[in-house]
Write an enzyme that holds these catalytic residues in place. Sequence first.
Site, PDB file in Angstrom:
ATOM      1  CG  ASP A 145      -5.100 -10.792  -1.966  1.00 36.05           C
ATOM      2  OD1 ASP A 145      -4.147 -10.690  -2.774  1.00 36.05           O
ATOM      3  OD2 ASP A 145      -5.577  -9.818  -1.347  1.00 36.05           O
TER       4      ASP A 145
ATOM      5  CG  ASP B 142       1.737  -1.166   3.438  1.00 34.93           C
ATOM      6  OD1 ASP B 142       1.019  -0.782   4.374  1.00 34.93           O
ATOM      7  OD2 ASP B 142       1.398  -2.034   2.612  1.00 34.93           O
TER       8      ASP B 142
ATOM      9  CG  HIS C 132      -1.759  -1.060   1.521  1.00 39.23           C
ATOM     10  ND1 HIS C 132      -1.410  -2.160   2.241  1.00 39.23           N
ATOM     11  CD2 HIS C 132      -3.053  -1.241   1.164  1.00 39.23           C
ATOM     12  CE1 HIS C 132      -2.434  -2.980   2.322  1.00 39.23           C
ATOM     13  NE2 HIS C 132      -3.439  -2.463   1.672  1.00 39.23           N
TER      14      HIS C 132
ATOM     15  CG  ASP D 155     -10.293 -10.458   7.883  1.00 43.87           C
ATOM     16  OD1 ASP D 155      -9.865 -11.480   7.333  1.00 43.87           O
ATOM     17  OD2 ASP D 155     -10.034  -9.306   7.503  1.00 43.87           O
TER      18      ASP D 155
ATOM     19  CG  ASP E 120      -4.003  -9.973   2.033  1.00 43.77           C
ATOM     20  OD1 ASP E 120      -3.290  -9.572   2.963  1.00 43.77           O
ATOM     21  OD2 ASP E 120      -5.036  -9.384   1.668  1.00 43.77           O
TER      22      ASP E 120
ATOM     23  CG  MET F  49      -0.871  -5.754  -6.465  1.00 46.35           C
ATOM     24  SD  MET F  49      -0.993  -5.141  -4.774  1.00 46.35           S
ATOM     25  CE  MET F  49      -1.719  -6.554  -3.949  1.00 46.35           C
TER      26      MET F  49
ATOM     27  CD  GLU G 263      -8.415  -7.866  -1.614  1.00 45.79           C
ATOM     28  OE1 GLU G 263      -7.446  -7.236  -2.075  1.00 45.79           O
ATOM     29  OE2 GLU G 263      -8.401  -8.414  -0.499  1.00 45.79           O
TER      30      GLU G 263
ATOM     31  CG  ASP H 134      -5.925 -11.670   6.867  1.00 42.96           C
ATOM     32  OD1 ASP H 134      -6.622 -12.034   5.898  1.00 42.96           O
ATOM     33  OD2 ASP H 134      -5.803 -10.486   7.209  1.00 42.96           O
TER      34      ASP H 134
ATOM     35  CG  HIS I   3     -11.897 -11.189   1.422  1.00 40.82           C
ATOM     36  ND1 HIS I   3     -11.455 -10.119   0.685  1.00 40.82           N
ATOM     37  CD2 HIS I   3     -11.200 -11.164   2.586  1.00 40.82           C
ATOM     38  CE1 HIS I   3     -10.524  -9.462   1.390  1.00 40.82           C
ATOM     39  NE2 HIS I   3     -10.351 -10.091   2.539  1.00 40.82           N
TER      40      HIS I   3
ATOM     41  CE  LYS J  12     -12.411  -8.660   5.066  1.00 41.46           C
ATOM     42  NZ  LYS J  12     -11.361  -8.013   5.876  1.00 41.46           N
TER      43      LYS J  12
ATOM     44  CD  GLU K  65      -8.055 -11.821   1.477  1.00 42.00           C
ATOM     45  OE1 GLU K  65      -7.474 -10.846   0.944  1.00 42.00           O
ATOM     46  OE2 GLU K  65      -8.249 -11.922   2.696  1.00 42.00           O
TER      47      GLU K  65
HETATM   48  C1  GCO Z   1      -8.252  -7.234   4.106  1.00 43.71           C
HETATM   49  C2  GCO Z   1      -7.830  -7.156   2.662  1.00 43.71           C
HETATM   50  C3  GCO Z   1      -6.580  -6.343   2.443  1.00 43.71           C
HETATM   51  C4  GCO Z   1      -6.353  -6.025   0.981  1.00 43.71           C
HETATM   52  C5  GCO Z   1      -5.238  -5.057   0.816  1.00 43.71           C
HETATM   53  C6  GCO Z   1      -4.919  -4.791  -0.629  1.00 43.71           C
HETATM   54  O1  GCO Z   1      -9.067  -8.100   4.412  1.00 43.71           O
HETATM   55  O2  GCO Z   1      -7.811  -6.416   4.908  1.00 43.71           O
HETATM   56  O3  GCO Z   1      -7.660  -8.461   2.202  1.00 43.71           O
HETATM   57  O4  GCO Z   1      -5.490  -7.017   3.002  1.00 43.71           O
HETATM   58  O5  GCO Z   1      -6.054  -7.169   0.263  1.00 43.71           O
HETATM   59  O6  GCO Z   1      -5.595  -3.880   1.462  1.00 43.71           O
HETATM   60  O7  GCO Z   1      -5.624  -3.729  -1.079  1.00 43.71           O
HETATM   61 MN    MN Z   2      -6.673  -9.128   0.446  1.00 45.53          MN
HETATM   62 MN    MN Z   3      -8.507  -9.942   3.604  1.00 49.76          MN
END
Ligand code: GCO
Ligand code: MN
Ligand code: MN
Length: 391
Positions: free
Chosen positions: A250, A62, A59, A260, A292, A93, A186, A262, A225, A188, A222
């Site tokens: 992702d 970041d 990002h 969430d 991700d 990316m 993306e 991850d 998601h 979610k 993702e």
């Molecule tokens: C989440 C998202 C993020 C995005 C990232 C890329 O659930 O927080 O997956 O991780 O992928 O912000 O834009």
């Molecule tokens: Mn993501």
């Molecule tokens: Mn995510």
Amino acid sequence: MTRQGDLYEPKPEHKFSFGLWTVGNRGRDPFGDFVRSAISPVEIVYMLAEVGAWGVNLHDNDLVPIDATCAERGGIIRNFKKACKESGLVVPMATVSLFFHPVFRDGAFTANDHEVRAYALQKTMRAMDLGAELGAKIFVLWGGREGVETDACRRPDEAVKRLRQAVNYLCEYNIDKKYGYKFALEAKPNEPRADIYMATIGHYLGFIPTLDHPDMVGVNPEFAHEQMAGLNFLHGVAQAWEAGKLFHIDLNDQMPGRYDQDLRFGSVSLKSAFWLVKFLEDVKYEGPRHFDAHAYRTEDYEGVKQFARGCMRTYLVFREKSRQWNADKEIQALLKETSVSANGTPKPGRYSRRQAADLLAHHFDTDAILKRKLPYERLDQLTVDILAGVR
Ligand code: GCO
Ligand code: MN
Ligand code: MN
């Protein structure tokens, strides 16, 4: 090194990438503070190179703090580029944070406040400049705050219109600047908002053809998601692929019905992860395999490396398992058995009156059809045997 060990060793051609925010995640959650000390983007680059990754994504913030001066920005980018060059990492990316700063509390491109919408566009264009400087060719847009806690906020179709206008604008900027980006949207369903617009891959696949430059825009599905929404991730990915829209992916994991998470790729949903890897390999998907995800909050940075290695290793293990599956004689025979049909059956292809007349006149022997075997129990057990390593 053994041959097997070599098979599971990540190589650049596997295109494994991680975001700065993934291995750089410091373990803060809504209930507790950071457990890992901050590490710089340059340190992250060297860590990723050490574990064998190919790419690093980011990002805007970041890498460059939101309040950095022009001079600071220049210095940060120089150091980061140098680290990437020295360690052989690429930046496939780039993306933009339209969710962290409090100004986005009501969304970014869909916010009711016109000034917030304009600021979101400006911030995204600058993030595109940054990504282009680093060589990125994919730009991800994740609208984490594009949603609501209550639908009293706005009419959801108004949000769709605002989102369309923003993506159209960014496509024009891409053309104007000759950046050559492909945008990957993306989806979610929720978190951080109670409901996020464009909840699934399918929502975006419906939205993209309504844009001014649909060819420039695809999706970034993702795993977690779709899992949060109780959907079959593979089906969404396959539909995106079939539509020529799988621009990025992702990879992570998620227990259904939880917050969430991850989690490390393949750490929970072994079978779904296997089908996914098999699909990506079977169709010869050539894009990045981006993880991700982040390490458990219990880990230190050694544990973070274990996490990152684990994501790639599991992918490669499943890649080998999918080769084994494809080469398995019994599996192939079963697959063949399930797709036979009797001679003389009309095979509807392209519609013609003549063909339709044949089809309408045909007598189907449904009893005979029902006698044919569909040995999916055996097929699935063979899959489980392969995954469990007993076949
Ligand atoms: C989440 C998202 C993020 C995005 C990232 C890329 O659930 O927080 O997956 O991780 O992928 O912000 O834009
Ligand atoms: Mn993501
Ligand atoms: Mn995510």
